[in-house]
Design a protein around this motif. Sequence first.
Motif, PDB file in Angstrom:
ATOM      1  N   ALA A  71      37.103  35.486  41.399  1.00 26.05           N
ATOM      2  CA  ALA A  71      36.849  36.815  42.252  1.00 26.05           C
ATOM      3  C   ALA A  71      37.525  38.098  41.503  1.00 26.05           C
ATOM      4  CB  ALA A  71      37.481  36.640  43.444  1.00 26.05           C
ATOM      5  N   VAL A  72      38.715  37.681  40.910  1.00 27.81           N
ATOM      6  CA  VAL A  72      39.322  38.599  40.178  1.00 27.81           C
ATOM      7  C   VAL A  72      38.446  38.841  38.718  1.00 27.81           C
ATOM      8  CG1 VAL A  72      41.460  39.016  38.400  1.00 27.81           C
ATOM      9  CG2 VAL A  72      41.507  37.835  40.396  1.00 27.81           C
ATOM     10  N   LEU A  73      37.856  38.245  37.986  1.00 28.22           N
ATOM     11  CA  LEU A  73      36.919  38.490  37.074  1.00 28.22           C
ATOM     12  C   LEU A  73      35.759  39.338  37.525  1.00 28.22           C
ATOM     13  CD1 LEU A  73      36.744  34.992  34.934  1.00 28.22           C
ATOM     14  CD2 LEU A  73      37.920  37.019  34.459  1.00 28.22           C
ATOM     15  N   GLY A  74      35.146  39.072  38.774  1.00 26.49           N
ATOM     16  CA  GLY A  74      34.171  39.953  39.347  1.00 26.49           C
ATOM     17  C   GLY A  74      34.777  41.259  39.400  1.00 26.49           C
ATOM     18  N   ILE A  75      35.864  41.685  39.954  1.00 22.89           N
ATOM     19  CA  ILE A  75      36.595  42.644  40.391  1.00 22.89           C
ATOM     20  C   ILE A  75      36.699  43.649  38.919  1.00 22.89           C
ATOM     21  CG2 ILE A  75      38.790  44.118  41.008  1.00 22.89           C
ATOM     22  CD1 ILE A  75      39.011  41.739  43.026  1.00 22.89           C
ATOM     23  N   VAL A  76      37.037  42.769  38.124  1.00 24.60           N
ATOM     24  CA  VAL A  76      37.387  43.316  36.709  1.00 24.60           C
ATOM     25  C   VAL A  76      36.059  43.807  36.163  1.00 24.60           C
ATOM     26  CG1 VAL A  76      37.863  42.897  34.200  1.00 24.60           C
ATOM     27  CG2 VAL A  76      39.421  41.924  36.003  1.00 24.60           C
ATOM     28  N   VAL A  77      34.856  42.990  36.392  1.00 22.97           N
ATOM     29  CA  VAL A  77      33.640  43.444  35.639  1.00 22.97           C
ATOM     30  C   VAL A  77      33.340  44.754  36.670  1.00 22.97           C
ATOM     31  CG1 VAL A  77      31.133  42.881  35.476  1.00 22.97           C
ATOM     32  CG2 VAL A  77      32.996  41.083  34.951  1.00 22.97           C
ATOM     33  N   ILE A  78      33.273  44.704  37.837  1.00 21.20           N
ATOM     34  CA  ILE A  78      32.860  46.011  38.660  1.00 21.20           C
ATOM     35  C   ILE A  78      33.537  47.335  38.489  1.00 21.20           C
ATOM     36  CG2 ILE A  78      32.790  46.951  41.108  1.00 21.20           C
ATOM     37  CD1 ILE A  78      32.455  43.966  41.687  1.00 21.20           C
ATOM     38  N   THR A  79      34.838  46.992  38.123  1.00 20.35           N
ATOM     39  CA  THR A  79      35.670  48.191  37.592  1.00 20.35           C
ATOM     40  C   THR A  79      35.098  48.267  36.333  1.00 20.35           C
ATOM     41  OG1 THR A  79      37.415  47.219  38.857  1.00 20.35           O
ATOM     42  CG2 THR A  79      38.248  48.983  37.241  1.00 20.35           C
ATOM     43  N   ALA A  80      35.192  47.711  35.164  1.00 19.04           N
ATOM     44  CA  ALA A  80      34.764  48.162  33.826  1.00 19.04           C
ATOM     45  C   ALA A  80      33.430  48.861  33.749  1.00 19.04           C
ATOM     46  CB  ALA A  80      34.541  46.686  33.308  1.00 19.04           C
ATOM     47  N   ILE A  81      32.426  48.524  34.606  1.00 15.58           N
ATOM     48  CA  ILE A  81      31.312  49.226  35.040  1.00 15.58           C
ATOM     49  C   ILE A  81      31.464  50.542  35.492  1.00 15.58           C
ATOM     50  CG2 ILE A  81      29.047  49.148  36.395  1.00 15.58           C
ATOM     51  CD1 ILE A  81      28.964  46.202  36.386  1.00 15.58           C
ATOM     52  N   ASN A  82      32.268  50.769  36.251  1.00 18.62           N
ATOM     53  CA  ASN A  82      32.661  52.181  36.585  1.00 18.62           C
ATOM     54  C   ASN A  82      33.171  52.989  35.694  1.00 18.62           C
ATOM     55  OD1 ASN A  82      32.473  53.997  39.322  1.00 18.62           O
ATOM     56  ND2 ASN A  82      34.862  54.425  38.444  1.00 18.62           N
ATOM     57  N   VAL A  83      33.999  52.296  34.862  1.00 16.97           N
ATOM     58  CA  VAL A  83      34.993  52.923  33.665  1.00 16.97           C
ATOM     59  C   VAL A  83      33.742  53.170  32.677  1.00 16.97           C
ATOM     60  CG1 VAL A  83      36.382  52.586  31.749  1.00 16.97           C
ATOM     61  CG2 VAL A  83      37.101  51.865  34.160  1.00 16.97           C
ATOM     62  N   VAL A  84      33.003  52.360  32.349  1.00 14.93           N
ATOM     63  CA  VAL A  84      31.933  52.626  31.303  1.00 14.93           C
ATOM     64  C   VAL A  84      31.057  54.001  31.690  1.00 14.93           C
ATOM     65  CG1 VAL A  84      29.773  51.791  30.210  1.00 14.93           C
ATOM     66  CG2 VAL A  84      31.674  50.283  30.631  1.00 14.93           C
ATOM     67  N   LEU A  85      30.983  54.023  33.058  1.00 15.17           N
ATOM     68  CA  LEU A  85      30.093  55.412  33.473  1.00 15.17           C
ATOM     69  C   LEU A  85      30.749  56.772  32.878  1.00 15.17           C
ATOM     70  CD1 LEU A  85      29.015  54.109  37.039  1.00 15.17           C
ATOM     71  CD2 LEU A  85      27.601  54.043  35.086  1.00 15.17           C
ATOM     72  N   PHE A  86      31.836  56.664  32.669  1.00 17.37           N
ATOM     73  CA  PHE A  86      32.539  58.138  32.503  1.00 17.37           C
ATOM     74  C   PHE A  86      32.022  58.612  31.250  1.00 17.37           C
ATOM     75  CE2 PHE A  86      35.351  56.807  35.495  1.00 17.37           C
ATOM     76  CZ  PHE A  86      36.076  57.840  35.983  1.00 17.37           C
TER      77      PHE A  86
ATOM     78  N   ALA B  72      35.501  43.859  47.896  1.00 18.07           N
ATOM     79  CA  ALA B  72      35.736  43.217  49.080  1.00 18.07           C
ATOM     80  C   ALA B  72      34.701  42.217  49.394  1.00 18.07           C
ATOM     81  CB  ALA B  72      35.988  43.981  50.463  1.00 18.07           C
ATOM     82  N   PHE B  73      33.388  42.210  49.312  1.00 15.15           N
ATOM     83  CA  PHE B  73      32.333  41.284  49.280  1.00 15.15           C
ATOM     84  C   PHE B  73      32.710  39.918  48.031  1.00 15.15           C
ATOM     85  CE2 PHE B  73      28.281  39.626  47.773  1.00 15.15           C
ATOM     86  CZ  PHE B  73      27.832  38.946  48.965  1.00 15.15           C
ATOM     87  N   THR B  74      33.098  40.546  47.187  1.00 18.88           N
ATOM     88  CA  THR B  74      33.232  39.540  46.025  1.00 18.88           C
ATOM     89  C   THR B  74      34.467  38.547  46.425  1.00 18.88           C
ATOM     90  OG1 THR B  74      32.470  41.130  44.355  1.00 18.88           O
ATOM     91  CG2 THR B  74      33.751  39.241  43.534  1.00 18.88           C
ATOM     92  N   THR B  75      35.408  39.107  47.042  1.00 20.45           N
ATOM     93  CA  THR B  75      36.576  38.450  47.385  1.00 20.45           C
ATOM     94  C   THR B  75      36.237  37.362  48.597  1.00 20.45           C
ATOM     95  OG1 THR B  75      37.510  40.041  48.664  1.00 20.45           O
ATOM     96  CG2 THR B  75      38.467  39.890  46.222  1.00 20.45           C
ATOM     97  N   THR B  76      35.546  37.868  49.376  1.00 23.22           N
ATOM     98  CA  THR B  76      35.167  37.089  50.595  1.00 23.22           C
ATOM     99  C   THR B  76      34.072  36.288  50.143  1.00 23.22           C
ATOM    100  OG1 THR B  76      35.192  39.276  52.143  1.00 23.22           O
ATOM    101  CG2 THR B  76      34.054  37.403  53.073  1.00 23.22           C
ATOM    102  N   PHE B  77      33.321  36.316  49.339  1.00 22.56           N
ATOM    103  CA  PHE B  77      32.245  35.023  48.885  1.00 22.56           C
ATOM    104  C   PHE B  77      32.967  34.101  48.059  1.00 22.56           C
ATOM    105  CE2 PHE B  77      29.410  33.268  45.880  1.00 22.56           C
ATOM    106  CZ  PHE B  77      28.511  33.030  46.589  1.00 22.56           C
ATOM    107  N   ALA B  78      34.027  34.562  47.514  1.00 22.30           N
ATOM    108  CA  ALA B  78      34.927  33.416  46.708  1.00 22.30           C
ATOM    109  C   ALA B  78      35.895  32.731  47.777  1.00 22.30           C
ATOM    110  CB  ALA B  78      35.919  34.135  45.738  1.00 22.30           C
TER     111      ALA B  78
END
Length: 337
Positions: free
Chosen positions: A252-267, A293-299
């Motif tokens: 779940a943490v890796l998923g959050i990191v990937v989602i955050t990284a995607i948003n950072v790449v958008l800059f 939150a969906f990612t953590t709930t799924f995990a």
Amino acid sequence: MSTKKKEGLLYRLFSSNRADRPDAQDEDTTPTVKRYFKLLGRRFWKLISLNLMMLPMVLPILLAAYFYLGFDKTPVENSPLFSPLYGVNFIQKSPIVTQLLDLHGAQVFVPFGNTVTYVLIAVCLIFLLVTFGWQNVGATYILRSMVRGEPVFLFSDYFYAIRRNLKQGFLMGVIDVLAIVLLVFDLQYFMSMPSSFWIDCGFFAICIIAILYFFMRFYIYLMMVTFDLSLKKILKNALIFTVLGIKRNIMAVLGIVVITAINVVLFPLFMMTPLSIAIPLLLPFLYYFAVTAFTTTFAAYPIIDRYMIEPYRTPDSDESDEDFEVDAPSEQNDETI
């Protein structure tokens, strides 16, 4: 082919009720990465709607920060050594004192405001403190339904969960906010102190506690909307699940990191557009909070299901995860693991 047969064929093709479609294949509900992306794609537009409903958890903090940073600013010394060094330099000047004064004499500008701005900040923080638990309860109930593959009705489910957990949600929200604030304050305190053995021990201890509580939050509100448990048992079980579900927690943490990284790449991708940085700054307010939150709930939910729901299903029972009445309080659901 008769009209009746045509209607029967069309009904079987487009009906969403599995009982009316005996020829439909059973869906694989194993909580794998493949199912995660399948559910994410299926529920993405509802997650966007849910994200907008979750913004009251973030907007009070942003408004309070805006009011605070909009204050007039006054310069203050950044180092506690500035005052004694200034006094020594005033009594008797020396090259060493002057050099130390230059090193520790840097000033920072601290905002200060009037009564109105402080009242506005207090209103934002009180609103967050009072509603934080209720907002988490409502959002978690919807996310749990999504993970379980159940129908989701955003507004009715959201407020239904709040009504069912009105008192407990409020108490847990207050505890949650105070715990987060205390952990952030402790981390900043130990980071700002000069390094020593005990300061380093305290810093690492707070880091461990913060990590444990971060993972515990995956389970706290999920158990609250699923079982009739006391707060003490919820916190105890959440701590146990933090260890039992360590693999899924890390995923779940890796998923959050990937989602955050995607948003950072958008800059950098949007820097050349007319709206420039506005687009990547606004995108998180459309999807980020609900998707993470969906990612953590799924995990987290499969761990709860494995240890707190599955053991109480009889071997001969034909009930599926969707048919199991986990919302209704019972003596079985009030057991801790």
